[in-house]
Design a protein around this motif. Structure first.
Motif, PDB file in Angstrom:
ATOM      1  N   ALA A 289      86.350  31.256 -50.485  1.00 38.19           N
ATOM      2  CA  ALA A 289      85.138  31.923 -50.969  1.00 38.19           C
ATOM      3  C   ALA A 289      85.025  31.727 -52.475  1.00 38.19           C
ATOM      4  CB  ALA A 289      85.170  33.405 -50.633  1.00 38.19           C
ATOM      5  N   ILE A 290      83.849  31.265 -52.942  1.00 34.51           N
ATOM      6  CA  ILE A 290      83.586  31.109 -54.370  1.00 34.51           C
ATOM      7  C   ILE A 290      82.875  32.352 -54.861  1.00 34.51           C
ATOM      8  CG2 ILE A 290      82.562  29.659 -56.154  1.00 34.51           C
ATOM      9  CD1 ILE A 290      82.474  27.371 -54.209  1.00 34.51           C
ATOM     10  N   VAL A 291      83.483  33.066 -55.785  1.00 36.33           N
ATOM     11  CA  VAL A 291      82.893  34.304 -56.290  1.00 36.33           C
ATOM     12  C   VAL A 291      82.890  34.281 -57.818  1.00 36.33           C
ATOM     13  CG1 VAL A 291      83.708  35.568 -54.263  1.00 36.33           C
ATOM     14  CG2 VAL A 291      85.050  35.623 -56.351  1.00 36.33           C
ATOM     15  N   GLY A 292      82.089  35.171 -58.388  1.00 32.28           N
ATOM     16  CA  GLY A 292      81.981  35.281 -59.837  1.00 32.28           C
ATOM     17  C   GLY A 292      80.651  35.907 -60.187  1.00 32.28           C
ATOM     18  N   ARG A 293      80.445  36.184 -61.454  1.00 31.43           N
ATOM     19  CA  ARG A 293      79.182  36.800 -61.848  1.00 31.43           C
ATOM     20  C   ARG A 293      78.051  35.759 -61.768  1.00 31.43           C
ATOM     21  NH1 ARG A 293      78.276  35.355 -67.061  1.00 31.43           N
ATOM     22  NH2 ARG A 293      80.052  34.592 -68.262  1.00 31.43           N
ATOM     23  N   PRO A 294      76.802  36.170 -61.894  1.00 31.97           N
ATOM     24  CA  PRO A 294      75.682  35.235 -61.727  1.00 31.97           C
ATOM     25  C   PRO A 294      75.691  34.091 -62.750  1.00 31.97           C
ATOM     26  CG  PRO A 294      74.911  37.514 -61.613  1.00 31.97           C
ATOM     27  CD  PRO A 294      76.344  37.567 -62.072  1.00 31.97           C
ATOM     28  N   ASN A 295      75.222  32.922 -62.279  1.00 33.34           N
ATOM     29  CA  ASN A 295      74.933  31.778 -63.147  1.00 33.34           C
ATOM     30  C   ASN A 295      76.180  31.167 -63.792  1.00 33.34           C
ATOM     31  OD1 ASN A 295      72.745  30.128 -63.814  1.00 33.34           O
ATOM     32  ND2 ASN A 295      72.679  30.916 -65.910  1.00 33.34           N
ATOM     33  N   VAL A 296      77.316  31.209 -63.096  1.00 34.13           N
ATOM     34  CA  VAL A 296      78.504  30.541 -63.626  1.00 34.13           C
ATOM     35  C   VAL A 296      78.714  29.171 -62.980  1.00 34.13           C
ATOM     36  CG1 VAL A 296      79.679  32.673 -64.251  1.00 34.13           C
ATOM     37  CG2 VAL A 296      80.026  31.713 -61.966  1.00 34.13           C
ATOM     38  N   GLY A 297      77.859  28.818 -61.997  1.00 28.45           N
ATOM     39  CA  GLY A 297      77.949  27.492 -61.388  1.00 28.45           C
ATOM     40  C   GLY A 297      78.562  27.459 -60.002  1.00 28.45           C
ATOM     41  N   LYS A 298      78.542  28.578 -59.297  1.00 29.32           N
ATOM     42  CA  LYS A 298      79.167  28.628 -57.968  1.00 29.32           C
ATOM     43  C   LYS A 298      78.461  27.698 -56.977  1.00 29.32           C
ATOM     44  CE  LYS A 298      78.524  33.066 -57.605  1.00 29.32           C
ATOM     45  NZ  LYS A 298      77.860  33.246 -58.912  1.00 29.32           N
ATOM     46  N   SER A 299      77.135  27.734 -56.954  1.00 30.09           N
ATOM     47  CA  SER A 299      76.387  26.906 -56.000  1.00 30.09           C
ATOM     48  C   SER A 299      76.505  25.423 -56.321  1.00 30.09           C
ATOM     49  CB  SER A 299      74.913  27.331 -55.980  1.00 30.09           C
ATOM     50  OG  SER A 299      74.773  28.650 -55.496  1.00 30.09           O
ATOM     51  N   THR A 300      76.605  25.094 -57.600  1.00 33.37           N
ATOM     52  CA  THR A 300      76.777  23.690 -57.983  1.00 33.37           C
ATOM     53  C   THR A 300      78.094  23.146 -57.442  1.00 33.37           C
ATOM     54  OG1 THR A 300      75.502  24.082 -60.008  1.00 33.37           O
ATOM     55  CG2 THR A 300      76.857  22.093 -59.931  1.00 33.37           C
ATOM     56  N   LEU A 301      79.147  23.954 -57.560  1.00 37.21           N
ATOM     57  CA  LEU A 301      80.436  23.525 -57.011  1.00 37.21           C
ATOM     58  C   LEU A 301      80.381  23.479 -55.489  1.00 37.21           C
ATOM     59  CD1 LEU A 301      83.386  22.755 -57.469  1.00 37.21           C
ATOM     60  CD2 LEU A 301      83.953  25.193 -57.390  1.00 37.21           C
ATOM     61  N   PHE A 302      79.709  24.433 -54.867  1.00 32.97           N
ATOM     62  CA  PHE A 302      79.554  24.439 -53.414  1.00 32.97           C
ATOM     63  C   PHE A 302      78.907  23.136 -52.951  1.00 32.97           C
ATOM     64  CE2 PHE A 302      76.912  25.197 -49.681  1.00 32.97           C
ATOM     65  CZ  PHE A 302      77.793  25.816 -48.804  1.00 32.97           C
ATOM     66  N   ASN A 303      77.813  22.743 -53.584  1.00 35.97           N
ATOM     67  CA  ASN A 303      77.131  21.500 -53.208  1.00 35.97           C
ATOM     68  C   ASN A 303      78.032  20.286 -53.371  1.00 35.97           C
ATOM     69  OD1 ASN A 303      74.772  22.797 -52.540  1.00 35.97           O
ATOM     70  ND2 ASN A 303      73.766  22.432 -54.503  1.00 35.97           N
ATOM     71  N   ARG A 304      78.813  20.277 -54.432  1.00 40.84           N
ATOM     72  CA  ARG A 304      79.701  19.125 -54.670  1.00 40.84           C
ATOM     73  C   ARG A 304      80.773  19.043 -53.589  1.00 40.84           C
ATOM     74  NH1 ARG A 304      80.874  15.466 -58.388  1.00 40.84           N
ATOM     75  NH2 ARG A 304      79.232  16.239 -59.754  1.00 40.84           N
ATOM     76  N   LEU A 305      81.317  20.176 -53.185  1.00 39.15           N
ATOM     77  CA  LEU A 305      82.406  20.157 -52.211  1.00 39.15           C
ATOM     78  C   LEU A 305      81.923  19.858 -50.795  1.00 39.15           C
ATOM     79  CD1 LEU A 305      84.610  23.137 -53.478  1.00 39.15           C
ATOM     80  CD2 LEU A 305      84.992  20.686 -53.796  1.00 39.15           C
ATOM     81  N   VAL A 306      80.703  20.291 -50.448  1.00 34.64           N
ATOM     82  CA  VAL A 306      80.182  19.964 -49.116  1.00 34.64           C
ATOM     83  C   VAL A 306      79.525  18.587 -49.095  1.00 34.64           C
ATOM     84  CG1 VAL A 306      79.848  22.391 -48.522  1.00 34.64           C
ATOM     85  CG2 VAL A 306      77.946  21.102 -49.494  1.00 34.64           C
ATOM     86  N   GLY A 307      79.291  18.009 -50.277  1.00 32.90           N
ATOM     87  CA  GLY A 307      78.732  16.664 -50.347  1.00 32.90           C
ATOM     88  C   GLY A 307      77.238  16.596 -50.124  1.00 32.90           C
ATOM     89  N   LYS A 308      76.562  17.734 -50.176  1.00 31.52           N
ATOM     90  CA  LYS A 308      75.114  17.772 -49.979  1.00 31.52           C
ATOM     91  C   LYS A 308      74.516  18.837 -50.890  1.00 31.52           C
ATOM     92  CE  LYS A 308      75.601  16.730 -45.035  1.00 31.52           C
ATOM     93  NZ  LYS A 308      75.341  17.242 -43.659  1.00 31.52           N
ATOM     94  N   ARG A 309      73.235  18.666 -51.213  1.00 32.07           N
ATOM     95  CA  ARG A 309      72.539  19.688 -52.001  1.00 32.07           C
ATOM     96  C   ARG A 309      71.970  20.745 -51.056  1.00 32.07           C
ATOM     97  NH1 ARG A 309      71.548  18.780 -57.303  1.00 32.07           N
ATOM     98  NH2 ARG A 309      72.121  16.736 -58.136  1.00 32.07           N
ATOM     99  N   ILE A 310      72.881  21.588 -50.549  1.00 32.83           N
ATOM    100  CA  ILE A 310      72.481  22.622 -49.591  1.00 32.83           C
ATOM    101  C   ILE A 310      72.033  23.879 -50.316  1.00 32.83           C
ATOM    102  CG2 ILE A 310      73.289  24.095 -47.717  1.00 32.83           C
ATOM    103  CD1 ILE A 310      75.201  21.899 -46.911  1.00 32.83           C
ATOM    104  N   ALA A 311      72.845  24.354 -51.237  1.00 32.76           N
ATOM    105  CA  ALA A 311      72.543  25.596 -51.950  1.00 32.76           C
ATOM    106  C   ALA A 311      71.550  25.341 -53.077  1.00 32.76           C
ATOM    107  CB  ALA A 311      73.821  26.205 -52.515  1.00 32.76           C
ATOM    108  N   LEU A 312      70.603  26.246 -53.242  1.00 27.92           N
ATOM    109  CA  LEU A 312      69.654  26.144 -54.354  1.00 27.92           C
ATOM    110  C   LEU A 312      70.373  26.339 -55.677  1.00 27.92           C
ATOM    111  CD1 LEU A 312      66.592  28.181 -53.010  1.00 27.92           C
ATOM    112  CD2 LEU A 312      66.796  25.695 -53.246  1.00 27.92           C
TER     113      LEU A 312
END
Length: 460
Positions: free
Chosen positions: A6-29
């Motif tokens: 689980a990727i957690v942290g306060r808002p706007n630290v880049g969690k979704s950007t890392l999520f997209n990189r690890l899944v290999g697709k631009r899934i998260a906005l």
């Protein structure tokens, strides 16, 4: 059940950007505005040879009512409950905030294993914030840039330490090899064979594995793709990667060659040991030194292989001379293994493999903090830092931040004033005192009265 992160942290630290990189697709906005992510999102992620489930969560905020933000936080807390490990992300450019400390306590109380990731760590400002995150008490931070893909190797090491040993597929490509985190004899040692065109790289790989697996010939530049071969030697598993010859950047204008060079550079990045092949008749040319320096800057263990040794006339004393020249031209990896070999006559091949295994020992060595603190005291007592502008520089504390390669952090009063010559003295003494010969050493200086203040400068 797959391993879940689980990727957690306060808002706007880049969690979704890392999520997209690890899944290999631009899934998260992804957007610069905080709070874009609301629901927790799950996906199948892959990092090197590691496969796992990953959860993207909404930014944690300090709320206790029944508002939308409170429900978003409840979703995040549920993700922490369900996961096997937590990746706690902070923004290295903003630095630590009071909210980071609050949510670090929340993660710590969960009892789950934690990876501390300092995102946006590119550049000097980012690295300063990364080392500031030591103050959260969640262990060594992993500096990375989710947007640019920097620090992914370090993230791999941290994640692999928490997961079961992966099973390797014979059909994996070089980008799927990754790095060891545990010295498991059942896990292959990844070795990149690099050098200038026509340095004998493919011939060397063929000689090692005992078959004509790679195309060879007198023409330079035959190899284009980085080809990996799994092979056993002395009861150990190896993954040998033959790469295209690396020419000077100014001479590369063909698109195919550019792609080949990119493949070779990726092989270096994912290797544990890099064997730099040099023509024994024409060693230490400028491009040879650039390639060896590149491998050292990537933090790989380096072995210098002088090929075509059978063609060298008057060999008496030549090997010893190569050893001296290597230390002279490549002081950043002083003491690295030097092997003279001939793929045509099989001379030196067993010694090359022995040195590859030996090169990993200092590369993954960890030194206890109390030992380093004593070493720092003895070293500075024997040769104190020079006074600058009439003020003495005080060296207070030292610890090893990570291995592979050995990375150290020293805390002192004025890091910006410490001369480069004294830094080199410390690195050279460190290398000799703890038998770190031949491995890249990264040495960071930090200005502080305690271990958690601002970062100063670094040398590597």
């Amino acid at each position: 059940m797959p391993f879940t992160l689980a990727i957690v942290g306060r808002p706007n630290v880049g969690k979704s950007t890392l999520f997209n990189r690890l899944v290999g697709k631009r899934i998260a906005l992804v957007d610069d505005r905080p709070g874009v992510t609301r629901d927790r999102r799950e996906g199948d992620a892959r990092l090197g040879d590691l496969e796992f489930s990953i959860i993207d969560t909404a930014g944690l905020e300090e709320v206790k009512d029944a508002s939308l933000e409170a429900r978003m936080r409840a979703q995040t807390e549920e993700a922490i409950r369900l996961c096997d490990a937590v990746l706690f992300m902070v923004d290295a450019r903003v630095g630590l905030t009071p909210a980071d400390h609050v949510f670090a306590d929340l993660v710590r109380r969960s009892g789950k294993p934690v990876i501390l990731a300092a995102n946006k760590s590119e550049g000097k400002v980012g690295m300063a914030g990364a080392y500031e995150s030591f103050g959260l008490g969640l262990g060594d931070p992993v500096p990375l840039s989710a947007e640019h893909g920097e620090g992914i190797n370090e993230l791999y090491e941290a994640l692999a330490a928490l997961m079961p040993v992966p099973v390797y597929d014979d059909e994996e490509e070089i980008e799927d090899t990754g790095e060891d985190i545990v010295d498991d004899p059942n896990k292959p040692i990844s070795v990149a064979i690099v050098g200038r065109p026509n340095a004998g790289k493919s011939t060397l790989v063929n000689a090692l594995i005992g078959e004509e697996r790679m195309l060879t010939g007198p023409e330079a530049g035959i190899t284009r793709d980085a080809i990996s071969v799994d092979w056993d030697w002395g009861g150990r598993k190896f993954r040998l990667v033959d790469t295209a010859g690396l020419r000077k950047r100014a001479r590369i204008d063909d698109k195919v060659e550019k792609l080949s060079v990119a493949d070779a550079l990726r092989a270096i990045r994912f290797a544990q040991v890099v064997v730099v092949c040099m023509d024994a008749e024409k060693p230490f040319e400028d491009q040879d030194l650039r390639i060896a320096d590149l491998a050292a800057k990537e933090g790989r263990a380096v072995v210098l292989a002088f090929t075509k040794w059978d063609l060298v006339p008057h060999k008496g004393g030549k090997a010893a001379k190569l050893r001296e020249e290597a230390d002279h031209w490549l002081p950043q990896i002083k003491g690295c293994p030097v092997v003279a070999l001939s793929a045509q006559t099989d001379q030196g091949l067993d010694r090359l493999m022995t040195e590859i295994i030996a090169a990993r020992v200092p590369w993954q060595k960890r030194i206890p903090t109390n030992t380093l603190v004593r070493w720092l005291q003895e070293t500075t007592d024997h040769h104190p830092p020079p006074a600058v502008s009439g003020r003495r520089i005080k060296m207070r504390y030292m610890t090893q931040a990570k291995t592979r390669p050995p990375t150290f952090v020293a805390f002192c009063s004025r890091p910006e004033a410490l001369p480069e010559s004294y830094l080199r003295y410390m690195v050279n003494t460190l290398r000799e005192s703890f038998d770190l010969q031949g491995t890249p050493i990264r040495f960071h200086l930090k200005k502080t009265d305690n271990p958690y203040a601002e970062t100063g400068r670094k040398i590597q």
